[in-house]
Enzyme design. Structure first.
Site, short mmCIF file in Angstrom:
data_model
loop_
_atom_site.label_atom_id
_atom_site.label_comp_id
_atom_site.label_asym_id
_atom_site.label_seq_id
_atom_site.Cartn_x
_atom_site.Cartn_y
_atom_site.Cartn_z
N ASP A 11 1.07 2.46 3.55
CA ASP A 11 0.20 3.66 3.28
C ASP A 11 0.91 4.63 3.08
OD1 ASP A 11 -1.95 5.24 2.21
OD2 ASP A 11 -3.13 5.26 4.01
N HIS A 47 0.87 -1.21 0.05
CA HIS A 47 0.00 0.10 -0.11
C HIS A 47 0.78 1.10 -0.13
CE1 HIS A 47 -4.03 1.89 1.61
NE2 HIS A 47 -3.15 3.00 0.89
N ARG A 92 2.55 9.07 -6.48
CA ARG A 92 2.23 10.38 -7.05
C ARG A 92 2.29 10.57 -8.36
NH1 ARG A 92 -0.86 10.63 -2.76
NH2 ARG A 92 -0.18 11.12 -0.93
N HIS A 100 -10.70 0.60 0.55
CA HIS A 100 -10.70 1.71 1.50
C HIS A 100 -12.06 1.75 2.25
CE1 HIS A 100 -9.21 6.13 2.73
NE2 HIS A 100 -10.11 5.80 3.19
N HIS A 118 1.65 5.15 -2.19
CA HIS A 118 1.29 6.13 -3.22
C HIS A 118 2.41 6.82 -3.66
CE1 HIS A 118 -3.07 6.12 -1.87
NE2 HIS A 118 -2.30 5.70 -0.74
#
Lengths: 187, 313, 424
Positions: free
Chosen positions: C305, C60, C64, C179, C62
């Site tokens: 995350d 998990h 971007r 989520h 990000h």
């Protein structure tokens, strides 16, 4: 701080106040429009005693006010934390009064300067006079007392301590020696 | 007597009972100025107080302005419209600009909780929180405390009811911190949907029914109801709110004869308080306004003078 | 290049093989595991005193890119992953534009290919544009290389869309990463709703916001038979429901982040925007339940995350700052220091939750040091004491509330497909 010398004992103090009370009445040719204002802290009981003495002599009641000059000090930006402020209690209109400011020790003159400003903000007295128990010299401003209990030559390394029954439990004036140079806090 | 060692006032949660009492004791001498012909002290001569308001407010800003001016400070008022915030004008940037403009004290009001703290962390001068979101409004809390002390003499064992939108109220939070620290018993009253979770952990009692709480109250602080809360569905209607939680003449009759009716203003007359109740002889709403100037003077005196050494930032 | 890792301590919960063993890597794969192996031409890589684990996977993150390359790029994100000991990451699709078509999936995979380090597993959008209104072209996303679908970051208000997507996803057998958050409860909230939100005057997100969604999503999973994975579980109620669902045989897995396992909402007390995450840091009781779920197997995976944000975005009013904290470079150290060292989690269990289970959920090769498998492995120094210094991060972003914290345990080498992608 060790006591270096005793300047006044209780009897000296009583006699000095008695003389001051006589001088105030004499100089003002009576007590018409006369009021006393004591500067916190030890000017207050002194003003009350003087008012009592004058009242007895003249058979009348003399009004007494209490002045806290903290808001008018010129050294606030040098102090930390800020000194505690107490109430000023002037139970009469100062306009057109003959005001006798009363304090215990006259030193640099800065407290008296602040007191004059504080008093003026309350109105426009006819005149202001100054009575002090001790004048120890070292003026930093063009100020002098109209009534002086005792002139005491001192050095700046000394502190003049006026003890009063109302606050300290005894009447006495002593000189103490500072270990560090005085910061001119005592006026 | 406690010694003041704070550089900022961000909330009453940060103060000890002794420090709160110190401010209250200074407010007395400050209030003496009100009776004077010349309402001007030289205390803060040469100091600059900048009020930086990101939320509209006339009362609090004016009160600070008067307090600062009576103490001899120069005051500059800066209102930053929400629109320029929306346009991306950064809070930090504005804060730095205000500091560079020469502020000794910044009085800040912002819609977001924690903004005053962020400002205090950003600038070197003193910061007074004039309300940040639902967090705290410490000077309102202090003026409420001063008003109670003036009328009641002290706090110990006093029962104070705070009624209204506790959830969104910074006034309620500051009052709760102050009152509980000083020994008063606080009951918060309002609909469950306007009651923040865990509020009882701050040492208050929670009630949903107003009348019983009023019967034994020494004072009741009626909070302003933001009408937009109804649109969010937190209560069904203003009419129903007024009936369940509004301070009216009938409820005023239930109050003990020496109880105080307080309101932080501005009032929504007919909503959380009726005109009759606001004009009750026990109402001290205008006294609160004058006391606001006095406590703000006391606070400005404590924060604006002095050298920095010995202060906690 | 071929390597022979000599003198290390192998931890492999899949084969149950554990001990002081050498690992020989040849042609990108594990060639042999055994005592005192002959390097036979391979470069000797001394790992005495260190632990060799199957390659960790952060499922998990990000990254971007595309869209917010000022926060992170695939290159910097994968470098951060390598430094944190991860051999693969699953990149969430909430980029700008969102990864809802095969071309974008292909772009992301190509960028990762160019970096040539840590493996990137692309997760595709569950709905078009992540708007929650229409199912995305899941088949096209699979064709482009997606390994899972997700709505990460955006609640799905429409249960029917989710039900249909779950049914439809069964064609591909790929998991849906959920989520789970109600679209309305606590919508204006910026932290956990509880005593601290009341003290701080910040609008709260009740635990219910997660639990209502988890309950709904589990019912849908049970009804459809789809494989669902609940992301960043944060509440005690959610843990209990997932535990019960597993007992009932529902195909559900779950993950928790190091920050939810370690911090509580008390960390928000100073309005530090680096503590602002979604789901929010929860109560003491929630943290305890999460830890319990971790040890009893309810929580299958620890994932970070990793959510990079610029300094400017975070240095502002709490309620206006974006959600998220970076995690790739602190995750392993935090888990080792706060969970393994105090004995809440064994090293074996940690490997299950950070290597084996994420690989199984994402359908990657098994997380094991078995000859024939790709040589993805993480070499860890369990005794290394270090201090979190965001200035040293490979990630572009520095937004962590753990700055300055002293940790014990760190990845000192990361191998991906036999290549050394990170070494200290």
């Amino acid at each position: 701080m060790p006591i270096k010398a005793e300047v006044m004992d209780a009897g000296d103090l009583r006699r000095a106040l008695f003389r001051l009370s006589r001088e105030i009445v004499e100089h003002n040719k009576g007590v018409e429009d006369l009021a006393l204002v004591g500067i916190r802290t030890r000017g207050v009981p002194l003003a009350q005693r003087l008012a009592g003495l004058i009242g007895e002599q003249e058979g009348t009641r003399i009004q007494v006010g209490v002045l806290d000059i903290t808001f008018y000090r010129d050294d606030l930006s040098l102090l930390s934390p800020q000194p505690v402020v107490h109430q000023s209690e002037i139970p009469f209109r100062v306009a057109e009064k003959k005001i006798v400011l009363v304090d215990d020790v006259l030193y640099t003159g800065r407290t008296v300067r602040a007191a004059l400003d504080a008093l003026m903000d309350l109105g426009r007295p006819r005149l202001i006079q100054l009575a002090v128990l001790i004048d120890r010299g070292h003026r930093e401003l063009p100020i002098r007392a109209d009534y002086v209990g005792k002139n005491v030559p001192t050095s700046r390394r000394e502190v003049v301590h006026v003890l009063l029954k109302e606050i300290d439990g005894e009447d006495r004036v002593v000189i103490e020696e500072l270990s560090a140079p005085s910061v001119g806090k005592e006026t | 007597m406690a010694v003041w060692r704070h550089k900022h006032l961000l909330g009453l949660a940060d103060l000890t009972a002794e420090e709160i009492e110190l401010v209250l004791s200074l407010a007395g001498p400050c209030k003496e100025i009100f009776g004077r012909e010349i309402k001007k002290l030289p205390t803060l001569r040469g100091k600059t107080v900048i009020t930086l308001f990101f939320e509209p407010s006339t009362r609090t800003r004016t009160s600070f302005e008067v307090a600062a001016k009576w103490l001899g400070a120069d005051v500059v008022n800066l209102s930053v419209a929400q629109s320029s915030v929306a346009k991306g004008e950064s809070f930090i940037d504005t804060a730095k600009t205000v500091e560079a403009a020469g502020a000794d004290v910044i009085v800040v009001r912002h819609a977001i909780a924690g903004a005053a703290k962020l400002l205090a962390e950003t600038v070197r001068c003193s910061v007074i929180n004039a309300g940040d979101g639902a967090h705290e409004h410490p000077t309102q809390g202090l003026l409420d405390l001063y008003t109670i002390k003036e009328r009641k003499g002290g706090f110990h064992g006093l029962r104070v009811v705070i009624v209204g939108d506790i959830m969104h109220s910074r006034v309620a939070r500051s009052d709760i911190w102050g009152l509980t620290k000083l020994g008063a018993k606080v009951t918060v009253v309002g609909p469950p949907t306007l009651m923040p979770p865990g509020i009882e952990t701050l040492g208050v009692e929670v009630a949903y029914e107003l009348d019983a709480a009023l019967a034994r109250a020494d004072g009741v602080n009626v909070l302003r109801l933001q009408l937009e809360r109804q649109k969010k569905g937190l209560f069904p209607s203003v009419r129903e709110y007024a009936r369940l939680y509004g301070m009216n003449a009938e409820r005023a009759r239930r109050l003990p004869p020496d109880a105080l009716i307080m309101h932080p203003g501005p009032t929504n007359l007919g909503v959380e308080i009726t005109e009759e109740a606001a004009c009750d002889p026990r109402a001290v709403i205008t006294t609160q306004v004058s006391n606001g100037v006095a406590v703000r003077m006391a606070l400005l005196y404590l924060l604006a003078g002095g050298k920095e050494d010995g202060l906690l930032s | 290049m071929d390597y022979c890792l000599k003198g290390g301590f192998v931890v492999d919960p899949v084969t149950q093989r554990q001990g002081k063993l050498d690992v020989l890597i040849r042609d990108g794969r594990i060639a042999a595991v055994g005592p005192e192996l002959d390097p036979a031409g391979a470069e000797v890589f001394p790992v005495a005193g260190l632990h060799i684990l199957p390659g960790l996977v952060d499922m998990h993150v990000h990254l971007r890119e595309p869209g917010r390359e000022d926060e992170e790029t695939i290159a910097t994100g994968l470098a951060a992953a390598a430094a944190g000991g991860f051999t693969a990451v699953a990149a969430m699709p909430n980029t700008d534009p969102a990864l809802d078509n095969p071309a974008l999936i292909a772009f992301v995979l190509a960028q990762a290919e160019r970096v040539g380090g840590v493996r990137l597993c692309a997760v595709g959008c569950l709905t078009k544009g992540q708007r929650g209104e229409e199912m995305a072209e899941l088949g096209e996303l699979v064709r482009g290389g997606a390994v899972a679908f997700s709505n990460d970051g955006v609640p799905l208000p429409n249960a029917e869309i989710l039900r249909l997507a779950m049914e439809y996803s069964k064609i591909f057998g790929l998991p849906i990463l959920l989520h789970a958050q109600d679209a309305h409860i606590g919508r204006e909230g910026v932290m956990h709703e509880g005593r601290w939100s009341t003290v701080l005057g910040l609008p709260g997100i009740p635990a219910l916001a997660e639990e209502v969604a988890v309950a709904r999503d589990l019912l849908l999973a049970a009804a459809t038979g789809a494989a669902v994975h609940i992301q960043h579980v944060s509440t005690a109620g959610a843990v209990a429901m997932i535990r019960q669902a597993k007992e009932q045989g529902i195909k559900v897995t779950a993950e928790a982040t190091p920050h939810h396992l370690i911090l509580t909402d008390a960390a928000v007390a100073a309005y530090d925007t680096n503590t602002k995450v979604n789901p929010p840091l929860r109560s003491e009781a929630d943290r305890a339940a999460l830890r319990e779920g971790l040890t009893d197997g309810t929580i299958d995976v620890i994932a970070s995350d990793h959510a990079p944000h610029t300094l400017e975005e975070k240095h502002r009013e709490f309620a206006l700052a974006p959600d998220g904290m970076v995690g790739l470079e602190t995750s392993l150290g935090l888990v080792l220091t706060e969970l393994v060292r105090p004995g809440l989690l064994s090293l074996d269990e940690m490997v299950m939750k950070m290597a084996v289970n994420p690989r199984r959920i994402l359908g990657l090769p098994e997380g094991s040091l078995t000859p024939g498998l790709p040589a993805d492995l993480t070499v860890v120094d369990l005794e290394r004491t270090w201090r979190v210094d965001p200035g040293l991060f490979r990630s572009k972003a520095k937004n962590t509330p753990f700055a300055g914290r002293e940790l014990v345990g760190k990845a000192v080498a990361t191998f991906v497909g036999g290549r050394l992608v990170h070494r200290e």
